[in-house]
Design an enzyme around this catalytic site. Structure first.
Site, PDB file in Angstrom:
ATOM      1  N   HIS A 116       0.842  -1.202   0.000  1.00  0.00           N
ATOM      2  CA  HIS A 116       0.000   0.000   0.000  1.00  0.00           C
ATOM      3  C   HIS A 116       0.875   1.249   0.000  1.00  0.00           C
ATOM      4  O   HIS A 116       2.061   1.213   0.328  1.00  0.00           O
ATOM      5  CB  HIS A 116      -0.895   0.041   1.242  1.00  0.00           C
ATOM      6  N   ASP A 118       0.342   5.028   1.994  1.00  0.00           N
ATOM      7  CA  ASP A 118      -0.463   5.410   3.152  1.00  0.00           C
ATOM      8  C   ASP A 118      -1.646   6.285   2.747  1.00  0.00           C
ATOM      9  O   ASP A 118      -1.480   7.284   2.019  1.00  0.00           O
ATOM     10  CB  ASP A 118       0.398   6.175   4.174  1.00  0.00           C
ATOM     11  N   HIS A 261       4.689   0.203   0.165  1.00  0.00           N
ATOM     12  CA  HIS A 261       5.463  -0.572   1.127  1.00  0.00           C
ATOM     13  C   HIS A 261       4.597  -1.650   1.758  1.00  0.00           C
ATOM     14  O   HIS A 261       3.362  -1.566   1.713  1.00  0.00           O
ATOM     15  CB  HIS A 261       6.080   0.330   2.211  1.00  0.00           C
ATOM     16  N   ARG A 276       4.922   6.579  14.180  1.00  0.00           N
ATOM     17  CA  ARG A 276       4.984   7.089  12.808  1.00  0.00           C
ATOM     18  C   ARG A 276       4.430   8.496  12.738  1.00  0.00           C
ATOM     19  O   ARG A 276       3.348   8.768  13.265  1.00  0.00           O
ATOM     20  CB  ARG A 276       4.172   6.166  11.889  1.00  0.00           C
TER      21      ARG A 276
HETATM   22  C1  SIN Z   1       3.142   1.130   7.789  1.00  0.00           C
HETATM   23  O1  SIN Z   1       2.512   0.665   6.861  1.00  0.00           O
HETATM   24  O2  SIN Z   1       3.206   2.326   8.012  1.00  0.00           O
HETATM   25  C2  SIN Z   1       3.926   0.199   8.702  1.00  0.00           C
HETATM   26  C3  SIN Z   1       5.261  -0.116   8.141  1.00  0.00           C
HETATM   27  C4  SIN Z   1       6.061  -0.977   9.056  1.00  0.00           C
HETATM   28  O3  SIN Z   1       5.616  -1.288  10.165  1.00  0.00           O
HETATM   29  O4  SIN Z   1       7.173  -1.336   8.682  1.00  0.00           O
END
Ligand code: SIN
Length: 285
Positions: A116, A118, A261, A276
């Site tokens: 995905h 974000d 990612h 995050r």
């Molecule tokens: C996310 O999708 O923001 C999580 C990425 C991660 O935990 O490595």
């Protein structure tokens, strides 16, 4: 403010300015670089500017040995733009602008387990996200990043022409309603171009992902399903990827406009935990 929102420029790798306040080590020819020579708690203006440039050049950048408190992460994020609140997940009690990324022995799912970008469900999806991990499992827990420029560049001219001008529905309802069954609200749903132009680099990239996208507006359902299936498989080609193995106090900063990612959950029942920060973006074009 650094040029993360500047008008499109023609990328010119030969003439671009060198970095003189940070060390930039590319990890693949297509995507990813490790950045050294900076303390992310107290970066200078020049370092912030060069980190922004490295992000645009490499799409995702990684830092090691950066112990941080939530306030440092918020401050770092704010030096690249306004922070975006998550459309579904509540923030930390003392720092609502940050979300916890956490999994342990009691977890039933983890954030970001499928490919995905974000919050592409938002009208103006994030410019990028900065993830800091203070706790890592003994093994596993890598994050994979895929370059949507590389994925677009590898399409045939005929497929590029076919996709031109198509738009897709990005809906968060099917993602978040099952996770928060007690919350009664409609999550964001927006339509974006299937091929997006990066507002700074001017490069074109594929902008559909299997987490949020329901369908391509201009196509009949079966054709839309088939095209999306092809694109998702294509975007997950390892040739477009960099894989990051976390250590305690590592940081990843990804450009959400040109990458996808996915987080690998191969460490259960161990704990992996951090925060995050997400930087607000623009409406895709
Ligand atoms: C996310 O999708 O923001 C999580 C990425 C991660 O935990 O490595």
């Amino acid at each position: 403010m650094l040029g993360l929102r500047a008008p499109p420029v023609t990328p010119d790798r030969e003439t671009r300015l060198a970095y003189d306040s940070i060390e930039v080590t590319p990890l693949t020819a297509r995507i990813g670089a490790e950045i050294g020579g900076v303390d992310l708690r107290i970066p200078t203006n020049r370092q912030v500017d060069e980190i922004g440039r490295a992000l645009v050049d490499h799409q995702v950048i990684f830092f090691r040995d950066q112990p941080m408190e939530p306030a440092h992460l918020s401050g770092l994020g704010r030096s690249f733009g306004e922070l975006a609140f998550h459309s579904a997940v509540p923030g930390l009690p003392d720092h609502p602008e940050l979300v916890a990324i956490h999994a342990d022995k009691d977890s039933k799912f983890i954030a970001g387990e499928d490919w995905h970008s974000d919050l592409t469900c938002d009208e103006a999806p994030p410019l990028g996200s900065i993830l800091y991990l203070h706790t890592v499992p003994p093994v596993g827990g890598d994050t994979l990043f895929s370059s949507m420029y590389a994925a677009y560049d590898a399409l045939s001219p005929r497929m590029k022409a076919y996709l031109e001008g198509l738009t897709a529905v990005h809906d968060a309802d099917h993602v978040y309603r099952p996770l928060f069954p007690d919350v009664d609200r409609r999550y964001p749903c927006n339509v974006h171009p299937v091929i997006r132009t990066h507002p700074v680099s001017g490069r074109r990239g594929i902008f559909v992902n299997s987490s949020y996208v329901l369908r391509i507006v201009e196509l009949p359902t079966e054709e839309s399903d088939a095209v999306l299936r092809f694109l998702y498989r294509h975007c997950a080609n390892p040739n477009f990827q960099v894989r990051f193995t976390w250590r305690q106090h590592s940081v990843a900063f990804w450009d959400n406009r040109c990458t996808q990612h996915m987080a690998v959950w191969d460490y259960f029942p161990h704990t992996r935990s951090g925060w995050r920060a997400t930087i607000a973006g623009d409406k895709p074009f």
